[in-house]
Enzyme design. Structure first.
Site, mmCIF file in Angstrom:
data_model
loop_
_atom_site.group_PDB
_atom_site.id
_atom_site.type_symbol
_atom_site.label_atom_id
_atom_site.label_comp_id
_atom_site.label_asym_id
_atom_site.label_seq_id
_atom_site.Cartn_x
_atom_site.Cartn_y
_atom_site.Cartn_z
ATOM 1 N N ASP A 332 0.826 -1.199 0.000
ATOM 2 C CA ASP A 332 0.000 0.000 0.000
ATOM 3 C C ASP A 332 0.870 1.262 0.000
ATOM 4 O O ASP A 332 1.938 1.286 0.606
ATOM 5 C CB ASP A 332 -0.896 -0.031 1.239
ATOM 6 N N GLU A 361 2.014 -0.034 -4.884
ATOM 7 C CA GLU A 361 1.011 0.937 -5.318
ATOM 8 C C GLU A 361 1.665 2.313 -5.416
ATOM 9 O O GLU A 361 1.985 2.938 -4.410
ATOM 10 C CB GLU A 361 -0.149 1.000 -4.325
#
Length: 621
Positions: A332, A361
């Site tokens: 993330d 990400e």
């Protein structure tokens, strides 16, 4: 070793605590266990207990040497550096802690037998299709864990931002559905404990790095999910949060050190200026404002420049890979963590598991920024990265715009063509994770105006172009959220996963004709893709769009049948001149249409339905 056939035969890793009569609370140790035979022989334990910082520690367990022990700064923490020799055998080591006044306590620590072939595990790759699940909203397999004593947030199914009860048991109960659809990997939003007072269902506010949130299940259930999924040919990808924790984490109340969290535990917002990390004209202060700032006050930003924090985060990722037999990680908010730490983190994990896959990400639509983080890409500096994959946000935007925009010289299908033509910036464009939407943006169906033909073009392209496709749960039935972009509605309950069974996407009960058509189409594409070496392992070659059509090919070698994909954005039936593609069609005698397995001769032209995407397998005999 084959990634779907390998099964981890792990010893249950539990931490046994043995305390003397003078101790008033349990010793907490992280990681909670470890394995014999890891490539890196160094292990750092975080030991937490009241006023333990000046204790000494020893063990006589064969093969374990205590190299160092020190307090990171907090009175209740002791960091213990161990060296594990190759001669160490699995077993339980007893560690004895002795205080300056002679008081003592001890704990028992498990070193388990590592599964055969664990280091060589294969990660997800372009032969896979990933199904992204919001666990709280997918299926409630165990209503008994909806309410768990000691947790502030209770279920609230009527509230868009509340907990709805989905869990690991719900995913396990529907593995047959996912397998039959043709998915080969599951990525769930984080399942670790989020003991927050509200809005905890999404999982991105971690309060315990080594504990599955009991409202989702248990550590053992998560490992069982991995085992059962692999029996179905499905791998498990864990969502990892390195950048921040939840404000209810114990570290916020009992600080390991004063520099454990950025800005001395005080909220300072991130600038979100990821460009500052790459700007050749920029200043260091702007880069720090991006990576050291907090997202929101409830997500304290970890300081990975602290070597203890860095080691803790490295070991937590390795622990879960080993414990749950994972096929990969999704990281993330990748670029928000410290840049040098990310280099260290990826190197350590990929050294331990050289065939694993990790996708970061990086929410940028600039391919150069996306490519910067991927291993093998050319960079303007000497930054070292071992990150195999990045989320392809540039392609996501180009895909939607290419379908929605009118066909002109500067927009339309050429936007997709142009972004794919820029693949030279990537170390490996075939290892990028591609998608039409995810849990943080408007669903692809809503982006494409709830139009089946547009949706079909998007899905066909995603499942036949280069890269590793990811599909958000519910996309197969065109789940949408008209009139709102609120995440609570984007992450709506999956029909059939909860007590209201009037509509059940698992069985098809109550679905509209359009939903059934979409589900059948995606299932066909997924399973045809799985059987096509040209798609899953072949080279991508495309021709520039022409008069509302776009044609590309996937192929491996002369002995393998090629695949041709034809997109027609025109609103009427179109005749495509095939002579332009002679280079790829000269050997073809027939083409088999995926939609209905109809075999067609290869002629001078091809009739295309209006607003369509059609896939053909080419045969030379």
């Amino acid at each position: 070793m084959n990634k779907v056939s390998m099964r981890g035969q792990f010893i249950v890793c539990s931490l046994l605590l043995v305390l003397c009569s003078c101790a008033t609370s349990a010793v907490e140790v992280s990681p909670p266990s470890w394995w014999q035979g890891m490539k890196d022989h160094h292990l750092q334990l975080m030991v937490r207990h009241p006023n333990i910082s000046d204790y000494s520690i020893e063990t006589d367990f064969y093969g374990v040497s205590i190299v160092d022990s020190a307090s990171p700064g907090g009175d209740n923490y002791l960091m213990v550096d161990l060296e594990l020799s190759e001669q160490m055998k699995p077993g339980e080591a007893t560690f004895t802690l002795t205080g300056p006044e002679g008081d003592s306590l001890s704990f028992t620590y498990t070193f388990a037998q590592r599964a055969a072939g664990s280091a060589q595990r294969a990660g997800f790759d372009a032969s896979d299709v990933i199904y992204l699940i919001t666990p709280d909203r997918f299926a409630n397999g165990d209503p008994k864990n909806d309410t768990v004593s000691g947790y502030k947030e209770q279920p609230n199914t009527a509230y868009k931002g509340g907990r709805h009860g989905g869990d690991i048991a719900g995913i396990m109960a529907n593995l047959d559905y996912l397998s039959e659809m043709g998915f080969t990997q599951i990525w769930t939003m984080p399942l670790l404990e989020n003991a927050m007072p509200q809005y905890s269902y999404h999982g991105y506010s971690t309060t315990d790095y080594f504990k599955i949130d009991p409202r989702f299940g248990s550590n053992e259930e998560y490992r069982l999910l991995s085992d059962k999924a692999r029996d179905k040919g499905i791998g498990i990808i864990k969502d990892v949060v390195l950048n921040h924790i939840g404000s209810e984490h114990i570290w916020m109340k009992d600080r390991p050190s004063e520099d454990w969290v950025n800005h001395n535990f005080e909220f300072v917002p991130t600038s979100h200026r990821r460009e500052a990390l790459h700007d050749p004209h920029g200043v260091e202060a702007d880069a720090k404002a991006h990576s050291e700032g907090w997202f929101v006050p409830t997500m304290p930003d970890l300081n990975q420049r602290n070597p203890y924090v860095a080691q803790y985060l490295i070991q937590h990722a390795i622990w879960w890979i080993e414990f749950a037999n994972l096929s990969g990680l999704r990281v993330d908010t990748y670029s928000y963590a410290d840049k040098q730490f990310l280099s260290q983190w990826t190197k350590r994990i990929m050294t331990e598991y050289p065939n694993l896959n990790i996708v970061g990400e990086e929410w940028s639509v600039n391919p150069m920024i996306t490519a910067y983080w991927q291993k093998g890409s050319l960079r303007h500096d000497n930054y070292q990265t071992d990150l195999p994959s990045v989320m392809d946000f540039p392609l996501q935007v180009a895909l939607v715009n290419s379908i929605k925009n009118p066909e002109r010289w500067d927009v339309g299908l050429r936007q997709l063509y142009d972004i794919l033509a820029a693949d030279f910036v990537y170390g490996d464009p075939y290892d990028l994770v591609i998608f039409g939407d995810n849990h943080d943006m408007s669903r692809i169906t809503t982006q494409l105006d709830d139009d089946y033909d547009k949706w079909n073009i998007a899905m066909t392209i995603l499942l036949t172009t280069r890269g590793i496709p990811q599909i958000f749960y519910g996309t197969e039935i065109m789940m949408h959220h008209p009139g709102t972009d609120d995440h609570g509605f984007i992450r709506a309950d999956f029909p059939g996963g909860f007590s209201d069974k009037t509509v059940n996407a698992f069985t098809g009960q109550g679905l509209t004709d359009k939903q059934k058509k979409a589900q059948a189409r995606l299932k066909l594409l997924l399973n045809k893709r799985k059987a096509s070496q040209a798609i899953t392992n072949g080279r991508f070659i495309h021709y520039s769009p022409h008069e509302g059509t776009y044609v590309y090919f996937r192929h491996m070698a002369q002995s393998e049948p090629e695949v041709m994909v034809v997109v027609n954005k025109n609103t009427e039936t179109t005749t495509l001149d095939l002579t332009r593609f002679t280079r790829h069609l000269f050997h073809a005698k027939s083409m088999v249409r995926w939609k209905d397995d109809a075999e067609l001769p290869v002629g001078q032209s091809l009739t295309l339905p209006a607003m369509s995407a059609t896939v053909y397998t080419l045969h030379s005999k």
